[in-house]
Design a protein around this motif. Structure first.
Motif, PDB file in Angstrom:
ATOM      1  N   GLU A 125     -12.859  -9.629  -6.964  1.00  0.00           N
ATOM      2  CA  GLU A 125     -11.730  -8.791  -6.547  1.00  0.00           C
ATOM      3  C   GLU A 125     -12.041  -8.052  -5.240  1.00  0.00           C
ATOM      4  O   GLU A 125     -11.195  -7.977  -4.354  1.00  0.00           O
ATOM      5  CB  GLU A 125     -11.368  -7.800  -7.651  1.00  0.00           C
ATOM      6  CG  GLU A 125     -10.599  -8.445  -8.790  1.00  0.00           C
ATOM      7  CD  GLU A 125      -9.204  -8.887  -8.364  1.00  0.00           C
ATOM      8  OE1 GLU A 125      -8.410  -8.040  -7.918  1.00  0.00           O
ATOM      9  OE2 GLU A 125      -8.919 -10.083  -8.471  1.00  0.00           O
ATOM     10  N   PHE A 126     -13.241  -7.511  -5.130  1.00  0.00           N
ATOM     11  CA  PHE A 126     -13.639  -6.851  -3.883  1.00  0.00           C
ATOM     12  C   PHE A 126     -13.596  -7.841  -2.719  1.00  0.00           C
ATOM     13  O   PHE A 126     -13.052  -7.543  -1.657  1.00  0.00           O
ATOM     14  CB  PHE A 126     -15.041  -6.262  -4.001  1.00  0.00           C
ATOM     15  CG  PHE A 126     -15.110  -4.871  -4.571  1.00  0.00           C
ATOM     16  CD1 PHE A 126     -14.105  -4.331  -5.351  1.00  0.00           C
ATOM     17  CD2 PHE A 126     -16.222  -4.091  -4.324  1.00  0.00           C
ATOM     18  CE1 PHE A 126     -14.191  -3.049  -5.863  1.00  0.00           C
ATOM     19  CE2 PHE A 126     -16.329  -2.790  -4.833  1.00  0.00           C
ATOM     20  CZ  PHE A 126     -15.316  -2.279  -5.605  1.00  0.00           C
ATOM     21  N   LEU A 127     -14.183  -9.021  -2.910  1.00  0.00           N
ATOM     22  CA  LEU A 127     -14.201 -10.024  -1.850  1.00  0.00           C
ATOM     23  C   LEU A 127     -12.791 -10.433  -1.442  1.00  0.00           C
ATOM     24  O   LEU A 127     -12.513 -10.626  -0.256  1.00  0.00           O
ATOM     25  CB  LEU A 127     -14.969 -11.276  -2.298  1.00  0.00           C
ATOM     26  CG  LEU A 127     -16.474 -11.233  -2.143  1.00  0.00           C
ATOM     27  CD1 LEU A 127     -17.106 -12.467  -2.780  1.00  0.00           C
ATOM     28  CD2 LEU A 127     -16.873 -11.128  -0.682  1.00  0.00           C
ATOM     29  N   ARG A 128     -11.925 -10.558  -2.412  1.00  0.00           N
ATOM     30  CA  ARG A 128     -10.539 -10.930  -2.124  1.00  0.00           C
ATOM     31  C   ARG A 128      -9.875  -9.892  -1.218  1.00  0.00           C
ATOM     32  O   ARG A 128      -9.210 -10.238  -0.243  1.00  0.00           O
ATOM     33  CB  ARG A 128      -9.791 -11.062  -3.462  1.00  0.00           C
ATOM     34  CG  ARG A 128      -8.608 -11.935  -3.398  1.00  0.00           C
ATOM     35  CD  ARG A 128      -8.118 -12.260  -4.813  1.00  0.00           C
ATOM     36  NE  ARG A 128      -6.687 -12.143  -4.749  1.00  0.00           N
ATOM     37  CZ  ARG A 128      -5.952 -11.263  -5.368  1.00  0.00           C
ATOM     38  NH1 ARG A 128      -6.485 -10.403  -6.190  1.00  0.00           N
ATOM     39  NH2 ARG A 128      -4.657 -11.235  -5.221  1.00  0.00           N
ATOM     40  N   PHE A 129     -10.080  -8.623  -1.533  1.00  0.00           N
ATOM     41  CA  PHE A 129      -9.492  -7.556  -0.729  1.00  0.00           C
ATOM     42  C   PHE A 129     -10.133  -7.503   0.662  1.00  0.00           C
ATOM     43  O   PHE A 129      -9.443  -7.387   1.669  1.00  0.00           O
ATOM     44  CB  PHE A 129      -9.643  -6.206  -1.438  1.00  0.00           C
ATOM     45  CG  PHE A 129      -9.006  -5.069  -0.692  1.00  0.00           C
ATOM     46  CD1 PHE A 129      -7.643  -4.843  -0.776  1.00  0.00           C
ATOM     47  CD2 PHE A 129      -9.766  -4.235   0.105  1.00  0.00           C
ATOM     48  CE1 PHE A 129      -7.045  -3.794  -0.081  1.00  0.00           C
ATOM     49  CE2 PHE A 129      -9.182  -3.180   0.803  1.00  0.00           C
ATOM     50  CZ  PHE A 129      -7.812  -2.963   0.702  1.00  0.00           C
ATOM     51  N   ILE A 130     -11.458  -7.606   0.701  1.00  0.00           N
ATOM     52  CA  ILE A 130     -12.175  -7.559   1.977  1.00  0.00           C
ATOM     53  C   ILE A 130     -11.729  -8.721   2.870  1.00  0.00           C
ATOM     54  O   ILE A 130     -11.448  -8.538   4.054  1.00  0.00           O
ATOM     55  CB  ILE A 130     -13.707  -7.574   1.762  1.00  0.00           C
ATOM     56  CG1 ILE A 130     -14.163  -6.286   1.062  1.00  0.00           C
ATOM     57  CG2 ILE A 130     -14.446  -7.766   3.078  1.00  0.00           C
ATOM     58  CD1 ILE A 130     -15.572  -6.362   0.481  1.00  0.00           C
ATOM     59  N   ALA A 131     -11.664  -9.917   2.312  1.00  0.00           N
ATOM     60  CA  ALA A 131     -11.269 -11.089   3.097  1.00  0.00           C
ATOM     61  C   ALA A 131      -9.841 -10.956   3.614  1.00  0.00           C
ATOM     62  O   ALA A 131      -9.559 -11.304   4.765  1.00  0.00           O
ATOM     63  CB  ALA A 131     -11.417 -12.360   2.256  1.00  0.00           C
ATOM     64  N   ALA A 132      -8.949 -10.443   2.791  1.00  0.00           N
ATOM     65  CA  ALA A 132      -7.554 -10.267   3.218  1.00  0.00           C
ATOM     66  C   ALA A 132      -7.440  -9.211   4.310  1.00  0.00           C
ATOM     67  O   ALA A 132      -6.581  -9.303   5.188  1.00  0.00           O
ATOM     68  CB  ALA A 132      -6.682  -9.895   2.023  1.00  0.00           C
ATOM     69  N   SER A 133      -8.331  -8.215   4.260  1.00  0.00           N
ATOM     70  CA  SER A 133      -8.302  -7.131   5.247  1.00  0.00           C
ATOM     71  C   SER A 133      -9.011  -7.499   6.540  1.00  0.00           C
ATOM     72  O   SER A 133      -8.760  -6.887   7.580  1.00  0.00           O
ATOM     73  CB  SER A 133      -8.972  -5.879   4.667  1.00  0.00           C
ATOM     74  OG  SER A 133      -8.322  -5.471   3.497  1.00  0.00           O
ATOM     75  N   GLY A 134      -9.929  -8.424   6.463  1.00  0.00           N
ATOM     76  CA  GLY A 134     -10.775  -8.747   7.624  1.00  0.00           C
ATOM     77  C   GLY A 134     -11.955  -7.808   7.687  1.00  0.00           C
ATOM     78  O   GLY A 134     -13.088  -8.210   7.554  1.00  0.00           O
ATOM     79  N   THR A 135     -11.679  -6.546   7.863  1.00  0.00           N
ATOM     80  CA  THR A 135     -12.670  -5.478   7.830  1.00  0.00           C
ATOM     81  C   THR A 135     -12.021  -4.294   7.138  1.00  0.00           C
ATOM     82  O   THR A 135     -10.857  -4.001   7.387  1.00  0.00           O
ATOM     83  CB  THR A 135     -13.106  -5.075   9.250  1.00  0.00           C
ATOM     84  OG1 THR A 135     -13.620  -6.225   9.917  1.00  0.00           O
ATOM     85  CG2 THR A 135     -14.191  -4.013   9.216  1.00  0.00           C
ATOM     86  N   THR A 136     -12.764  -3.625   6.282  1.00  0.00           N
ATOM     87  CA  THR A 136     -12.203  -2.484   5.553  1.00  0.00           C
ATOM     88  C   THR A 136     -13.264  -1.430   5.348  1.00  0.00           C
ATOM     89  O   THR A 136     -14.457  -1.699   5.483  1.00  0.00           O
ATOM     90  CB  THR A 136     -11.607  -2.938   4.207  1.00  0.00           C
ATOM     91  OG1 THR A 136     -10.860  -1.883   3.628  1.00  0.00           O
ATOM     92  CG2 THR A 136     -12.691  -3.402   3.244  1.00  0.00           C
TER      93      THR A 136
END
Length: 147
Positions: free
Chosen positions: A38-49
């Motif tokens: 779930e973390f990776l999914r959000f990080i990947a969608a954000s590019g950088t967070t």
């Protein structure tokens, strides 16, 4: 009128059962806990967070989020760098290894969800449920990510 306490109990138990099933399958097939997925999914969608953005998205503490990011970083799945705009925070981005495991694990998650939800509910009911849950989440101060 629907008993909201029973509805709440059903939602919690449903979430727990789904989470446990997905977590077990991801660990078995990809050595990737669902929380990291779930973390990776959000990080990947954000590019950088920022860690703070992750904490807000998942409605958990910054400390718990930071520990989760530490585990991802130790596994080589993300990297943390200093935030040039705010020295008190850091920026998190997925590494190529993180993106690779995310790509490999995503079909596994989707297949498990189809098996557990998509075969039980008709497509329109799934869409209606997604809309309702998003509306409730937004009303509680959560995000309204598109489905």
């Amino acid at each position: 009128m629907t008993d909201l306490t029973s509805l709440f109990s059903n939602l919690v138990r449903l979430e727990t059962r789904l989470y446990n099933a997905l977590d077990a399958r991801l660990k078995a097939e990809h050595d990737l806990p669902l929380g990291q997925f779930e973390f990776l999914r959000f990080i990947a969608a954000s590019g950088t967070t920022r860690v703070q953005d992750l904490a807000h998205e998942f409605a958990i503490t910054v400390g718990a989020t930071s520990k989760g990011v530490d585990r991802l970083e130790a596994a080589g799945r993300c990297r943390r760098t200093a935030n040039p705009e705010d020295r008190r925070s850091s920026l998190v981005e997925a590494t190529p290894a993180g993106l690779e495991i995310l790509a490999a694990a995503t079909p596994t998650v989707e297949a498990e969800l189809v098996a557990r939800i998509g075969t039980v509910l008709p497509e329109q009911s799934v869409e209606d449920l997604a809309t309702l849950l998003s509306t409730i989440s937004a009303g509680l101060g959560g995000s309204r990510r598109p489905t």
